[in-house]
Motif scaffolding. Structure first.
Motif, PDB file in Angstrom:
ATOM      1  N   ALA A 439      27.379  51.070  50.361  1.00 21.94           N
ATOM      2  CA  ALA A 439      27.853  52.419  50.067  1.00 21.94           C
ATOM      3  C   ALA A 439      29.252  52.422  49.452  1.00 21.94           C
ATOM      4  O   ALA A 439      30.143  51.692  49.897  1.00 21.94           O
ATOM      5  N   VAL A 440      29.418  53.258  48.429  1.00 23.09           N
ATOM      6  CA  VAL A 440      30.746  53.494  47.860  1.00 23.09           C
ATOM      7  C   VAL A 440      31.181  54.934  48.091  1.00 23.09           C
ATOM      8  O   VAL A 440      32.355  55.268  47.930  1.00 23.09           O
ATOM      9  N   ASP A 441      30.251  55.794  48.467  1.00 25.73           N
ATOM     10  CA  ASP A 441      30.563  57.187  48.781  1.00 25.73           C
ATOM     11  C   ASP A 441      29.518  57.690  49.766  1.00 25.73           C
ATOM     12  O   ASP A 441      28.345  57.831  49.426  1.00 25.73           O
ATOM     13  N   LYS A 442      29.957  57.974  50.989  1.00 25.89           N
ATOM     14  CA  LYS A 442      29.032  58.426  52.029  1.00 25.89           C
ATOM     15  C   LYS A 442      29.124  59.941  52.182  1.00 25.89           C
ATOM     16  O   LYS A 442      29.905  60.457  52.983  1.00 25.89           O
ATOM     17  N   GLY A 443      28.337  60.655  51.385  1.00 19.31           N
ATOM     18  CA  GLY A 443      28.286  62.100  51.522  1.00 19.31           C
ATOM     19  C   GLY A 443      27.415  62.514  52.695  1.00 19.31           C
ATOM     20  O   GLY A 443      26.722  61.692  53.310  1.00 19.31           O
ATOM     21  N   VAL A 447      24.107  59.206  49.828  1.00 24.10           N
ATOM     22  CA  VAL A 447      24.964  58.021  49.916  1.00 24.10           C
ATOM     23  C   VAL A 447      24.879  57.285  48.583  1.00 24.10           C
ATOM     24  O   VAL A 447      23.808  56.797  48.195  1.00 24.10           O
ATOM     25  N   THR A 448      25.989  57.241  47.851  1.00 28.57           N
ATOM     26  CA  THR A 448      26.042  56.503  46.586  1.00 28.57           C
ATOM     27  C   THR A 448      26.328  55.037  46.875  1.00 28.57           C
ATOM     28  O   THR A 448      27.198  54.723  47.698  1.00 28.57           O
TER      29      THR A 448
END
Length: 508
Positions: A439-443, A447-448
């Motif tokens: 993960a580089v961005d955990k919305g 999850v990106t």
């Protein structure tokens, strides 16, 4: 009954994984409905509204009043509010609809608002599929499940069947039959990878029908009245006036026909599904540009045929409908004959074949082994770009994959769509751990991830799509396996995808 009780049942069913437990929860609530509440209440439990068009969408639900502290809404209150919303029209309708919607949501508790949002958006995720709710209706009414299922398949309306079962029992359900003008759930085909695999299910001899990539149509005729229904039982009569004209001219007084509507290009090749679907969605003059091809006859001049074997229904169809309106079909007695028929269908630009057991009845609404479809299967090695958290029984797992093809010109990736099809519980557990590490961005929702994980995807075709940057999307994408033996730089490219769309295959 309070609508809060329905909301509580929906939440409990969503949190329950066992089929029997879901049925018990639903049956207990179904028993509590009054006769007037049975139909709308069953629909709410199925995650549906009795009105298809209410004028309420996501934008309307972004600014609703805060929830009420105590439940006061009844099932009837909600049903009547939905009816009023659906009836709003004319000058000032937007304001009146907003007022009605705010009154409904303002009277709803937090749990009720959650269910209402799901009902209006069509996204109630509780795992109460039609089969489970049908069994719950049977348990609540003390009726054999098979009796409920048959009535459901003949009527196509679970709420109506539930109301009949809960108020009139088995005798009320016995009154359901094929009726001209009332659509019934269509028989479906399961899938097989090869004709040999399909024939192992259907047996031989079998009937090999060309599989058209069209719009499923069920056509009902009574005298000069003709109605056409979609696979989802929507009335699409007004969109297909030329098919109405053709069927109206048939000499029989009563007909219920099952088939496909499809568009062809000037050379006689089938047009892509998107073209057919677009033509079926909008009427242009007196000609939709579509042709109908029928493969089954369910009723003719007062005689119901659904329980008759396939060969008898098909013989009756051939005697009823002119040959050019009957689907291309070939009797096959061996895998070799079926393989030849399959190759001819694909060469003609069709999807493949549907192999059919000759002695099977029309199994309304079910995907059994009597019909088995075989299509050429495409596969690509793609890269996972992001993952969405799951709902219902997949809650707590990363589920829906965002798929990307490699762009050799930029070194980046072009998104082609999403899928959660084909994922086993074991794969869900594995990918939840794997993608959280990438993960580089955990919305909260998406999850990106670093574009490193390659996955092998099977799909039925490539279609134009303005929704994605590459202008294309995969049809019916499903996961076959993860490719840990491949790096992202070895994944298939957007050029490979476009070659498949153009019919050249991934390697030209």
């Amino acid at each position: 009954m309070l609508f809060a009780d329905v909301a509580a049942t929906s939440a409990a069913v969503a949190a329950t994984s066992g089929r029997k437990a879901k049925i018990d929860l639903l049956a207990a609530t179904l028993r509590g409905f009054s006769p007037a509440e049975a139909e709308p209440g069953a629909a709410f439990l199925a995650g549906e509204l009795r009105r298809r068009q209410t004028g309420v969408g996501w934008a309307s639900l972004t600014q609703v009043p805060p929830p009420a502290e105590q439940p006061t809404l009844t099932v009837t209150d909600v049903a009547e509010a939905v009816d009023r919303l659906a009836a709003v029209s004319g000058a000032g309708s937007q304001a009146r609809r907003r007022q009605e919607l705010h009154a409904l949501f303002g009277a709803a508790t937090a749990a009720e608002q959650l269910l209402l949002r799901g009902l209006f958006t069509g996204e109630v995720r509780q795992g109460a599929l039609a089969g489970i709710l049908a069994d719950a209706v049977a348990k609540a009414a003390g009726i054999e499940p098979a009796t409920v299922r048959r009535a459901l398949l003949l009527s196509g309306d679970l709420a109506v069947v539930a109301a009949a079962a809960l108020t009139g029992g088995a005798p009320a359900l016995a009154e359901f039959s094929v009726q001209v003008g009332r659509p019934l759930a269509p028989m479906l085909a399961q899938a097989a990878a090869t004709v040999e695999e399909a024939l192992a299910v259907t047996g031989t001899p079998a009937m090999a029908d060309v599989k058209l990539d069209g719009v499923r149509v069920q056509v009902h005729k009574s005298g000069d009245e003709v109605a056409i229904f979609s696979r989802s039982l929507d009335d699409i009569t007004g969109r297909l006036p030329d098919i109405v004209t053709v069927v109206r001219a048939l000499p029989q007084a009563e007909l219920v026909l099952d088939g496909e509507a499809i568009a062809f290009d000037p050379a006689g090749r089938p047009m892509p599904f998107q073209v057919t679907a677009s033509l079926a969605a909008t009427r242009t003059g007196a000609d939709s540009g579509l042709s109908a091809y029928f493969f089954d006859l369910l009723r003719v001049d007062g005689e119901n045929l659904i329980d008759e074997p396939g060969h008898r229904r098909w013989h009756a169809l051939a005697e009823t409908v002119p040959a050019p309106m009957v689907i291309g079909r070939t009797p096959v007695g061996s895998a070799e004959a079926a393989t030849d028929a399959f190759a001819q269908a694909v060469r003609a630009g069709h999807e493949g074949l549907v192999l059919k057991a000759v002695d099977a009845p029309y199994d309304v609404g079910r995907r059994g082994g009597a019909w088995v479809k075989v299509k050429p299967r495409h596969t690509l090695d793609l890269v996972v770009l992001a993952v969405e958290w799951g709902h219902g029984r997949r809650k707590g797992w990363l589920s829906n994959l965002h798929l990307g093809a490699r762009d050799p010109r930029t070194g980046g990736f072009v998104m082609l769509g999403k899928t959660f099809k084909g994922l086993t519980d074991e794969m869900l557990r594995w990918q939840t751990e794997r993608f959280q590490r990438l993960a580089v961005d955990k919305g909260d929702w998406v999850v990106t991830v670093r574009p490193e994980q390659v996955v092998e995807i099977a799909f039925d075709g490539v279609q134009t799509s303005p929704r994605y940057p590459g202008g294309v999307a995969l049809r019916f994408a499903r996961v076959l396996r993860y490719r840990d033996d491949k790096k992202a730089g070895e994944a298939d490219t957007i050029d490979d995808v476009l070659r498949i769309k153009d019919g050249a295959g991934p390697n030209g």
